[in-house]
Each structure stands twice: as C-alpha cells, then as structure tokens.
Design an enzyme around this catalytic site. Structure first.
Site, PDB file in Angstrom:
ATOM      1  N   ASP A 225      -8.684   0.268   5.774  1.00 41.96           N
ATOM      2  CA  ASP A 225      -8.605   1.585   6.414  1.00 41.96           C
ATOM      3  C   ASP A 225      -8.142   2.685   5.461  1.00 41.96           C
ATOM      4  O   ASP A 225      -8.429   3.862   5.693  1.00 41.96           O
ATOM      5  CB  ASP A 225      -7.610   1.520   7.577  1.00 41.96           C
ATOM      6  CG  ASP A 225      -6.216   1.136   7.090  1.00 41.96           C
ATOM      7  OD1 ASP A 225      -6.098   0.145   6.334  1.00 41.96           O
ATOM      8  OD2 ASP A 225      -5.240   1.823   7.449  1.00 41.96           O
TER       9      ASP A 225
ATOM     10  N   THR B  23       0.873  -1.179   0.000  1.00 44.97           N
ATOM     11  CA  THR B  23       0.000   0.000   0.000  1.00 44.97           C
ATOM     12  C   THR B  23       0.906   1.225   0.000  1.00 44.97           C
ATOM     13  O   THR B  23       1.986   1.194   0.578  1.00 44.97           O
ATOM     14  CB  THR B  23      -0.861  -0.023   1.281  1.00 44.97           C
ATOM     15  OG1 THR B  23      -1.840  -1.033   1.136  1.00 44.97           O
ATOM     16  CG2 THR B  23      -1.541   1.311   1.556  1.00 44.97           C
TER      17      THR B  23
ATOM     18  N   THR C  97      -0.482   2.163   7.069  1.00 43.12           N
ATOM     19  CA  THR C  97      -0.420   0.914   6.316  1.00 43.12           C
ATOM     20  C   THR C  97      -0.333  -0.252   7.288  1.00 43.12           C
ATOM     21  O   THR C  97       0.341  -0.160   8.314  1.00 43.12           O
ATOM     22  CB  THR C  97       0.780   0.885   5.351  1.00 43.12           C
ATOM     23  OG1 THR C  97       0.852  -0.431   4.774  1.00 43.12           O
ATOM     24  CG2 THR C  97       2.102   1.200   6.040  1.00 43.12           C
TER      25      THR C  97
ATOM     26  N   GLY D  63      -5.740  -3.485   7.991  1.00 45.55           N
ATOM     27  CA  GLY D  63      -6.714  -2.394   7.987  1.00 45.55           C
ATOM     28  C   GLY D  63      -7.815  -2.489   9.021  1.00 45.55           C
ATOM     29  O   GLY D  63      -8.253  -1.464   9.560  1.00 45.55           O
TER      30      GLY D  63
HETATM   31  N1  ASP Z   1      -4.111  -1.147   5.135  1.00 50.28           N
HETATM   32  C1  ASP Z   1      -4.379  -1.785   3.871  1.00 50.28           C
HETATM   33  C2  ASP Z   1      -5.711  -2.506   3.927  1.00 50.28           C
HETATM   34  O1  ASP Z   1      -6.032  -3.051   4.973  1.00 50.28           O
HETATM   35  C3  ASP Z   1      -3.330  -2.775   3.485  1.00 50.28           C
HETATM   36  C4  ASP Z   1      -1.894  -2.319   3.587  1.00 50.28           C
HETATM   37  O2  ASP Z   1      -1.606  -1.308   4.208  1.00 50.28           O
HETATM   38  O3  ASP Z   1      -1.007  -2.972   2.995  1.00 50.28           O
HETATM   39  O4  ASP Z   1      -6.384  -2.546   2.936  1.00 50.28           O
END
Ligand code: ASP
Length: 317
Positions: free
Chosen positions: A213, A182, A233, A236
C-alpha cells in the site's frame, strides 16, 4: 502564523518491550527524533510541508534500522525492491515509484516523478531509467545489505511465506523480536499546506513483483489541504483493499469527523474487521496530529510549533 507540525512513523506491528534491548530502543528513539528535528527545522524556516516530509523520510531511509532505503528487506530473489510515494495537499500533486532497485533514497525519486514528470506512478526498470535521467543517487547492492535482514530472509526464503517486517503469524517466534520499519511522515506547514510521504522495502521474501500500500495514492499515502495528510504502515494488502488513507479523508469530508475519530474508525473498525494489522499517522489542516494503531506497537513521533515533542514505541506510552 499558522501552527506547523511534523509527524513520523517507523512501522507498526508486534513490537514488545520485552523483545527490545535498551541500546536498540535508544537507537530507534534517536532515529525518530532525528527525523523529527530535521523536518521541524525545515518548517520553522518557513519551508514547505513537501520539503519537510521528504527531509524526514531521507533521514529514516538512510538509517539501517528501518525497512526503507538502506536496510530494506530481501525479496524472494534476495535483492531489495523498494516502494515510495509523496503527495501534496494543495494541488493534489503526487509521485510514486514501486519495485525500484539501487536508488539510495526512493523518496527523492518519487518527488522527481511528482515535480518533473507528467506521470504519477512509475515502476521497475522504467523507474530506474528515470532515476538515472534525473541524476538521483544510486548505490551498489552492498549498500543495502544488512546482516539482520539477511538472516530474517534466510529463515523463510525456502518457503512460500512472506512476512511483514515486524510480524509473521507463522513464524512469529522467530521474527517478532527483530527490527521493523516502513517509514512515513506527514506535515502541516506555516501556510497550512499538508503533505504525506511513505517509503518501504515491503515484505520479506515477497515475490512476483508484489507491491504494498505504501506507494499507492489513497491506500498508504494521501494528502488534501481540505482534510488531512496520512501515511500508513501495516499489512499492505488490507490497506489497499480498504483504501485506508483516502477513507480517513472521506470520513472527514463527508461525515465531518475529526481526524482522530476518522482514523479510529478506519484502524479499529474497518481494518480490524478484515484482520488488517497496522496503523497510521495523520495531521489535519489546523496542524493537529494523530497516531493510531491496532498492533502491539508503532514507532512514532510528533513535533509541533505548539510545543509537542515526543517519540513513542509501545501502546501504553
Ligand atoms: N505496508 C507495507 C507493505 O505492505 C509494510 C509495512 O508497513 O511495514 O509493503
């Protein structure tokens, strides 16, 4: 002149040096540096924090190494559904999209929502219709395909598992040595204005229209000139439940904590207590940056008018 700063991340998780090849590590570092440099040039010319974070995110979305835009992970149905958000800290304007397909740069669409609609958060087909109306660039399915993401998805698609791009507790061995990411950016411009942006393909094998998130204002993305700009990140669900980005701002506003102290409390106390793995980047209204994570690593970088210019991946850097 007010000091100006750009901070970026490309995801956090089980990122270990022993799992990386020198060539891949170099490519990650170059990708982060490129995003920093483009955004820094915007800020140096007197551009806004909003334009700087958007420019950084576009570069990272266009880079197949990161799980956003091109190179986004596959859903249970074998397609890409992307989420993105942007927020500016002066008027607390925000724009977000979730579950969009075919949009080359979801952050452009989120910015359109912020600047050219009466809404904050659009999803699915409606968001795609808005993209067409606003003339946002679309791409065919092949554009988003990457062999690595496909193999990652193939390994778990027949199960009920879903995984963070970078960490999967059931399939750790299988997935942990792969690409992550992300992406996020926060900036403080020459006017002392703040902005935050985050973009993601979400989690591999996600289903039921799962949204993380990243596009949720207050959870994965938040900006307020009075306190800070934050992009998160990690896993989430926990960042949503702990309203992580806004909590940092609240700790600064109500408890007078510094940005670093507030981020430490959220990432190392509150998120750890609910097994929320991940991290966040932030910048405060003085242009002071912070990068905090509770995972093995986080792709990250910072460049500032005070001479900071560094990218890092692992914990001990
Ligand atoms: N936070 C992101 C999600 O849950 C994933 C990530 O940060 O890699 O969609």
């Amino acid at each position: 002149m007010h000091p100006f700063t750009i901070v970026v991340h490309g995801g956090a998780g089980t990122i270990l040096k022993e799992d990386m090849t020198p060539a891949l590590e170099k490519a990650y570092r170059e990708g982060l540096q490129q995003a920093l440099d483009i955004a820094y040039a915007v800020l140096e010319e007197g551009g806004s924090a909003v334009n700087a974070v958007k420019a950084a995110i576009v570069v990272l979305e266009d880079n197949v190494l990161f799980n956003a835009g091109k190179g986004s992970v596959f859903t249970k149905k074998g397609v890409q559904e992307m989420d993105a958000a942007i927020m500016e800290g002066t008027g607390l304007e925000a724009g977000a999209v979730a579950g969009v397909r075919s949009v080359r740069n979801p952050i452009e669409l989120a910015t359109e929502v912020m600047q050219n609609s009466n809404h904050v958060f659009l999803s699915g087909k409606g968001a795609n219709d808005f993209a067409i109306k606003q003339g946002v660039k679309l791409e065919p399915d092949e554009y988003f395909f990457s062999q690595f993401r496909y193999d990652q998805w193939k390994a778990i698609r027949d199960s009920d598992n879903y995984s963070l791009d970078h960490t999967n507790h059931q399939l750790d061995e299988l997935l942990r040595d792969k690409k992550f990411g992300t992406v996020g950016a926060v900036a403080c411009d020459q006017q002392g204005h703040l902005a935050a942006a985050t973009s993601t393909g979400g989690m591999t094998n996600k289903k039921y229209g799962r949204i993380g998130d990243s596009p949720m204002i207050g959870a994965g993305t938040y900006a307020n000139n009075q306190t800070c700009a934050i992009s998160c990140t990690g896993h989430g669900e926990m960042f949503i439940r702990s309203v992580a980005a806004y909590d940092v701002s609240c700790l600064m506003a109500y408890k007078n904590l510094s940005l670093e102290a507030a981020m430490q409390e959220v990432v190392h106390q509150k998120l750890v207590a609910m097994e929320g793995e991940g991290g966040m980047i932030g910048v405060d209204a003085q242009g002071i940056p912070a990068m905090v994570f509770n995972s093995a690593g986080m792709y990250r970088g910072v460049r500032s008018s005070k001479g900071l210019n560094e990218v890092a991946i692992y914990k001990s850097e």
